[in-house]
Design a protein around this motif. Sequence first.
Motif, PDB file in Angstrom:
ATOM      1  N   SER A  62       2.022   6.162  -9.691  1.00 56.73           N
ATOM      2  CA  SER A  62       0.669   5.973 -10.207  1.00 56.73           C
ATOM      3  C   SER A  62       0.408   4.505 -10.524  1.00 56.73           C
ATOM      4  O   SER A  62      -0.707   4.017 -10.366  1.00 56.73           O
ATOM      5  CB  SER A  62       0.436   6.845 -11.439  1.00 56.73           C
ATOM      6  N   ALA A  63       1.416   3.777 -10.959  1.00 59.82           N
ATOM      7  CA  ALA A  63       1.256   2.361 -11.278  1.00 59.82           C
ATOM      8  C   ALA A  63       0.975   1.517 -10.032  1.00 59.82           C
ATOM      9  O   ALA A  63       0.469   0.401 -10.140  1.00 59.82           O
ATOM     10  CB  ALA A  63       2.490   1.837 -11.986  1.00 59.82           C
ATOM     11  N   LEU A  64       1.289   2.043  -8.865  1.00 60.11           N
ATOM     12  CA  LEU A  64       1.054   1.327  -7.602  1.00 60.11           C
ATOM     13  C   LEU A  64      -0.142   1.911  -6.866  1.00 60.11           C
ATOM     14  O   LEU A  64      -0.210   1.846  -5.644  1.00 60.11           O
ATOM     15  CB  LEU A  64       2.305   1.401  -6.712  1.00 60.11           C
ATOM     16  N   ASP A  65      -1.069   2.486  -7.605  1.00 58.44           N
ATOM     17  CA  ASP A  65      -2.262   3.106  -7.030  1.00 58.44           C
ATOM     18  C   ASP A  65      -1.878   4.238  -6.074  1.00 58.44           C
ATOM     19  O   ASP A  65      -2.436   4.391  -5.009  1.00 58.44           O
ATOM     20  CB  ASP A  65      -3.124   2.053  -6.321  1.00 58.44           C
ATOM     21  N   TYR A  66      -0.889   5.019  -6.473  1.00 56.01           N
ATOM     22  CA  TYR A  66      -0.395   6.189  -5.735  1.00 56.01           C
ATOM     23  C   TYR A  66       0.095   5.846  -4.335  1.00 56.01           C
ATOM     24  O   TYR A  66      -0.095   6.582  -3.388  1.00 56.01           O
ATOM     25  CB  TYR A  66      -1.435   7.305  -5.732  1.00 56.01           C
ATOM     26  N   LYS A  67       0.752   4.707  -4.233  1.00 59.94           N
ATOM     27  CA  LYS A  67       1.408   4.310  -2.991  1.00 59.94           C
ATOM     28  C   LYS A  67       2.919   4.422  -3.197  1.00 59.94           C
ATOM     29  O   LYS A  67       3.401   4.359  -4.315  1.00 59.94           O
ATOM     30  CB  LYS A  67       1.070   2.865  -2.631  1.00 59.94           C
ATOM     31  N   THR A  68       3.644   4.578  -2.094  1.00 58.20           N
ATOM     32  CA  THR A  68       5.092   4.512  -2.196  1.00 58.20           C
ATOM     33  C   THR A  68       5.477   3.047  -2.368  1.00 58.20           C
ATOM     34  O   THR A  68       4.673   2.147  -2.113  1.00 58.20           O
ATOM     35  CB  THR A  68       5.777   5.070  -0.942  1.00 58.20           C
ATOM     36  N   ILE A  69       6.693   2.807  -2.774  1.00 60.77           N
ATOM     37  CA  ILE A  69       7.151   1.431  -2.925  1.00 60.77           C
ATOM     38  C   ILE A  69       7.095   0.713  -1.580  1.00 60.77           C
ATOM     39  O   ILE A  69       6.703  -0.449  -1.503  1.00 60.77           O
ATOM     40  CB  ILE A  69       8.564   1.394  -3.531  1.00 60.77           C
ATOM     41  N   GLU A  70       7.479   1.413  -0.508  1.00 61.30           N
ATOM     42  CA  GLU A  70       7.438   0.806   0.829  1.00 61.30           C
ATOM     43  C   GLU A  70       6.012   0.428   1.215  1.00 61.30           C
ATOM     44  O   GLU A  70       5.779  -0.667   1.742  1.00 61.30           O
ATOM     45  CB  GLU A  70       8.027   1.766   1.856  1.00 61.30           C
ATOM     46  N   GLU A  71       5.041   1.300   0.960  1.00 56.64           N
ATOM     47  CA  GLU A  71       3.642   0.991   1.274  1.00 56.64           C
ATOM     48  C   GLU A  71       3.143  -0.197   0.449  1.00 56.64           C
ATOM     49  O   GLU A  71       2.433  -1.060   0.968  1.00 56.64           O
ATOM     50  CB  GLU A  71       2.749   2.207   0.991  1.00 56.64           C
ATOM     51  N   LYS A  99       4.628  -3.464   1.871  1.00 54.34           N
ATOM     52  CA  LYS A  99       4.008  -3.799   3.160  1.00 54.34           C
ATOM     53  C   LYS A  99       2.620  -4.388   2.942  1.00 54.34           C
ATOM     54  O   LYS A  99       2.250  -5.374   3.565  1.00 54.34           O
ATOM     55  CB  LYS A  99       3.913  -2.556   4.048  1.00 54.34           C
ATOM     56  N   GLN A 100       1.851  -3.777   2.057  1.00 51.10           N
ATOM     57  CA  GLN A 100       0.510  -4.275   1.770  1.00 51.10           C
ATOM     58  C   GLN A 100       0.584  -5.664   1.140  1.00 51.10           C
ATOM     59  O   GLN A 100      -0.167  -6.561   1.506  1.00 51.10           O
ATOM     60  CB  GLN A 100      -0.224  -3.322   0.834  1.00 51.10           C
ATOM     61  N   LYS A 101       1.508  -5.865   0.209  1.00 54.92           N
ATOM     62  CA  LYS A 101       1.648  -7.164  -0.447  1.00 54.92           C
ATOM     63  C   LYS A 101       2.042  -8.237   0.567  1.00 54.92           C
ATOM     64  O   LYS A 101       1.511  -9.344   0.542  1.00 54.92           O
ATOM     65  CB  LYS A 101       2.694  -7.081  -1.558  1.00 54.92           C
ATOM     66  N   ASN A 102       2.953  -7.929   1.481  1.00 52.83           N
ATOM     67  CA  ASN A 102       3.374  -8.888   2.497  1.00 52.83           C
ATOM     68  C   ASN A 102       2.237  -9.198   3.474  1.00 52.83           C
ATOM     69  O   ASN A 102       2.128 -10.325   3.941  1.00 52.83           O
ATOM     70  CB  ASN A 102       4.593  -8.380   3.262  1.00 52.83           C
ATOM     71  N   ASN A 103       1.373  -8.246   3.758  1.00 54.94           N
ATOM     72  CA  ASN A 103       0.228  -8.483   4.627  1.00 54.94           C
ATOM     73  C   ASN A 103      -0.723  -9.489   4.000  1.00 54.94           C
ATOM     74  O   ASN A 103      -1.258 -10.365   4.690  1.00 54.94           O
ATOM     75  CB  ASN A 103      -0.511  -7.184   4.952  1.00 54.94           C
ATOM     76  N   PHE A 104      -0.939  -9.383   2.694  1.00 52.90           N
ATOM     77  CA  PHE A 104      -1.816 -10.340   2.015  1.00 52.90           C
ATOM     78  C   PHE A 104      -1.194 -11.724   1.955  1.00 52.90           C
ATOM     79  O   PHE A 104      -1.879 -12.729   2.027  1.00 52.90           O
ATOM     80  CB  PHE A 104      -2.167  -9.849   0.607  1.00 52.90           C
ATOM     81  N   LYS A 105       0.109 -11.801   1.817  1.00 46.28           N
ATOM     82  CA  LYS A 105       0.806 -13.077   1.761  1.00 46.28           C
ATOM     83  C   LYS A 105       0.666 -13.812   3.092  1.00 46.28           C
ATOM     84  O   LYS A 105       0.500 -15.024   3.126  1.00 46.28           O
ATOM     85  CB  LYS A 105       2.293 -12.858   1.456  1.00 46.28           C
TER      86      LYS A 105
END
Length: 57
Positions: free
Chosen positions: A36-45, A48-54
Amino acid sequence: MKTEQIYGNKLISKEQMERDILEFIEIWYNRKRRHSALDYKTIEEFWKQKNNFKNVA
């Protein structure tokens, strides 16, 4: 986990059972469940999203 790990493996040692449970928690549960702290994403998701923004910046 309880049914598969504990009741299905009555003949394995306590040490092996501890390793199996740790492996389940660290590899499957913590990486595959949605947080829930990650907006209901898995740690892997999330990573991946954070690396895409970087890469965009």
